[in-house]
Design a protein around this motif. Structure first.
Motif, mmCIF file in Angstrom:
data_model
loop_
_atom_site.group_PDB
_atom_site.id
_atom_site.type_symbol
_atom_site.label_atom_id
_atom_site.label_comp_id
_atom_site.label_asym_id
_atom_site.label_seq_id
_atom_site.Cartn_x
_atom_site.Cartn_y
_atom_site.Cartn_z
ATOM 1 N N LEU A 1 37.043 -12.944 -0.684
ATOM 2 C CA LEU A 1 38.312 -13.528 -1.534
ATOM 3 C C LEU A 1 38.693 -14.827 -1.198
ATOM 4 N N GLY A 2 38.657 -15.144 0.107
ATOM 5 C CA GLY A 2 38.723 -16.446 0.567
ATOM 6 C C GLY A 2 37.797 -16.668 1.865
ATOM 7 N N VAL A 3 37.645 -18.084 2.327
ATOM 8 C CA VAL A 3 36.762 -18.307 3.212
ATOM 9 C C VAL A 3 37.289 -19.551 4.196
ATOM 10 N N TRP A 4 38.528 -19.849 4.007
ATOM 11 C CA TRP A 4 39.116 -20.780 4.925
ATOM 12 C C TRP A 4 39.725 -20.324 6.186
ATOM 13 N N GLY A 5 39.760 -21.070 7.514
ATOM 14 C CA GLY A 5 40.420 -20.999 8.507
ATOM 15 C C GLY A 5 41.836 -21.543 8.462
ATOM 16 N N GLY A 6 42.874 -20.964 8.939
ATOM 17 C CA GLY A 6 44.029 -21.789 9.354
ATOM 18 C C GLY A 6 44.992 -21.591 8.155
ATOM 19 N N TYR A 7 44.540 -22.441 6.898
ATOM 20 C CA TYR A 7 45.444 -22.219 5.616
ATOM 21 C C TYR A 7 44.465 -22.466 4.608
ATOM 22 N N PRO A 8 44.634 -22.122 3.527
ATOM 23 C CA PRO A 8 43.771 -22.421 2.224
ATOM 24 C C PRO A 8 43.947 -23.599 1.477
ATOM 25 N N LYS A 9 42.631 -23.953 1.322
ATOM 26 C CA LYS A 9 42.467 -25.190 0.448
ATOM 27 C C LYS A 9 43.093 -24.960 -0.850
ATOM 28 N N ALA A 10 43.425 -26.087 -1.709
ATOM 29 C CA ALA A 10 44.006 -25.929 -2.990
ATOM 30 C C ALA A 10 43.252 -24.633 -3.998
ATOM 31 N N THR B 1 22.421 -4.797 12.028
ATOM 32 C CA THR B 1 23.382 -4.605 10.830
ATOM 33 C C THR B 1 22.657 -5.194 9.484
ATOM 34 N N ASP B 2 23.008 -4.602 8.400
ATOM 35 C CA ASP B 2 22.339 -5.200 7.266
ATOM 36 C C ASP B 2 23.164 -6.452 6.929
ATOM 37 N N LEU B 3 24.435 -6.724 7.001
ATOM 38 C CA LEU B 3 25.023 -7.914 6.747
ATOM 39 C C LEU B 3 26.124 -8.286 8.022
ATOM 40 N N LEU B 4 26.021 -9.652 8.533
ATOM 41 C CA LEU B 4 26.790 -10.041 9.455
ATOM 42 C C LEU B 4 27.748 -10.986 8.733
ATOM 43 N N VAL B 5 28.975 -10.792 8.822
ATOM 44 C CA VAL B 5 30.030 -11.673 8.412
ATOM 45 C C VAL B 5 30.518 -12.457 9.474
ATOM 46 N N SER B 6 30.162 -13.697 9.773
ATOM 47 C CA SER B 6 30.538 -14.195 11.033
ATOM 48 C C SER B 6 31.456 -15.411 10.722
ATOM 49 N N GLU B 7 32.422 -15.775 11.507
ATOM 50 C CA GLU B 7 33.370 -16.827 11.557
ATOM 51 C C GLU B 7 32.360 -18.110 12.001
ATOM 52 N N ALA B 8 32.739 -19.234 11.509
ATOM 53 C CA ALA B 8 31.833 -20.214 11.628
ATOM 54 C C ALA B 8 32.772 -21.679 11.588
ATOM 55 N N ASN B 9 33.808 -21.541 12.383
ATOM 56 C CA ASN B 9 34.920 -22.496 12.508
ATOM 57 C C ASN B 9 34.697 -23.957 12.832
ATOM 58 N N SER C 1 42.952 -21.560 -3.320
ATOM 59 C CA SER C 1 42.044 -20.727 -2.695
ATOM 60 C C SER C 1 42.568 -19.987 -1.635
ATOM 61 N N ALA C 2 42.218 -19.201 -0.953
ATOM 62 C CA ALA C 2 42.691 -18.318 0.120
ATOM 63 C C ALA C 2 42.011 -18.507 1.522
ATOM 64 N N THR C 3 42.802 -17.969 2.523
ATOM 65 C CA THR C 3 41.876 -17.873 3.898
ATOM 66 C C THR C 3 40.799 -16.607 3.776
ATOM 67 N N SER C 4 40.312 -16.743 5.008
ATOM 68 C CA SER C 4 39.290 -15.796 5.247
ATOM 69 C C SER C 4 39.601 -14.312 4.988
ATOM 70 N N SER C 5 38.960 -13.910 4.094
ATOM 71 C CA SER C 5 39.318 -12.211 3.874
ATOM 72 C C SER C 5 38.291 -11.964 2.781
ATOM 73 N N PHE C 6 38.080 -10.417 2.773
ATOM 74 C CA PHE C 6 37.081 -9.754 2.016
ATOM 75 C C PHE C 6 37.384 -8.363 1.547
ATOM 76 N N LEU C 7 37.017 -8.247 0.333
ATOM 77 C CA LEU C 7 36.974 -6.742 -0.355
ATOM 78 C C LEU C 7 35.818 -6.023 -0.129
ATOM 79 N N VAL C 8 35.787 -4.717 0.306
ATOM 80 C CA VAL C 8 34.715 -3.907 0.666
ATOM 81 C C VAL C 8 34.962 -2.910 -0.299
ATOM 82 N N LYS C 9 33.871 -2.349 -1.219
ATOM 83 C CA LYS C 9 34.106 -1.482 -1.941
ATOM 84 C C LYS C 9 32.917 -0.508 -1.820
#
Length: 241
Positions: free
Chosen positions: A6-15, A166-174, A17-25
């Motif tokens: 849903l978003g990929v940025w650290g600290g604050y969102p770029k224009a 694990t099948d998928l690793l969602v890693s921070e890379a700041n 956009s959104a900060t790092s977050s994910f929807l898991v279904k």
């Protein structure tokens, strides 16, 4: 299981956009991982407010909780419009007084993340990260498949066993490689790639990105360490496990 950035940025969102977050279904259950700035607007591109079944907050830095207050008003309004009260559980750790702010009577219920072994269809485990405040990494498992979210963290060998196969690793890379050891509580793309390789994971996506430089350099640094499929998380992409 489907994982949607849903978003990929650290600290604050770029224009726009959104900060790092994910929807898991999974099988009709919708789980939100973190609720920072811009996340609520992005979320509604994929599910309605009332379709959200649970939220996990990894820690209480603003880029992970900024939209929790907006989510409260969204729940209040939607419950009023539907003439029913659907209470939304929010899972977070209790080692900070801000845990109480996750509770909004009748609309959102705060639950201890470290006491949870199941959230909806997901079996969940956590481990503390290396960050200036208490923060939890997550491992979600269902039907023999798994995804690990590092949340915000510096490098730690403990993650190798936590993320193992694990099948998928969602890693921070700041961080870019030249900043390793200079900024506390975050990993570089190189370190994310090293974690993915050592833990023998199947796919790596990078998130919590910096606001300067070329983030493709972070991806290239990861790919030098990891021989599998590595990508920069892209908002709206669906990673199916």
């Amino acid at each position: 299981m489907e994982v949607i950035p849903l978003g990929v940025w650290g600290g604050y969102p770029k224009a726009n956009s959104a900060t790092s977050s994910f929807l898991v279904k999974e099988n009709g259950f919708n789980l939100l991982i973190d609720c920072g700035s811009g996340v609520l607007a992005s979320l509604q591109n994929y599910v309605s407010i009332q379709e959200l079944d649970a939220v996990i907050i990894t820690h209480y830095h603003h880029d992970h909780i900024a939209d929790v207050g907006a989510l409260y008003y969204a729940k209040l309004i939607q419950n009023q419009l539907s003439n029913e009260t659907k209470t939304l559980p929010i899972y977070a750790h209790t080692k900070d007084s801000q845990f109480r702010a996750m509770q909004y009577e009748g609309h959102m219920e705060a639950k201890d993340l470290e006491e949870a072994s199941k959230i909806g269809p997901f079996t969940i485990s956590t481990t503390p990260t290396v960050h200036p405040v208490y923060c939890l990494a997550l491992r979600l498992e269902v039907n023999g498949k798994s995804v690990v979210f590092t949340a915000d963290t510096g490098w730690t060998e403990r993650f190798i066993s936590f993320a193992q196969k694990t099948d998928l690793l969602v890693s921070e890379a700041n961080l870019y490689q030249q900043y390793e050891g200079k900024i506390a509580g975050h990993m570089s793309g190189r370190q994310a790639g090293m974690l993915a390789e050592k833990a023998k994971i199947k796919q790596l996506i990078l998130t919590h990105l910096p606001h300067f430089g070329d983030v493709q350099d972070i991806l290239e640094e990861a790919q030098k360490e990891y021989t599998g499929d590595a990508q920069i998380a892209k908002v709206g992409s669906m990673y199916t496990i």
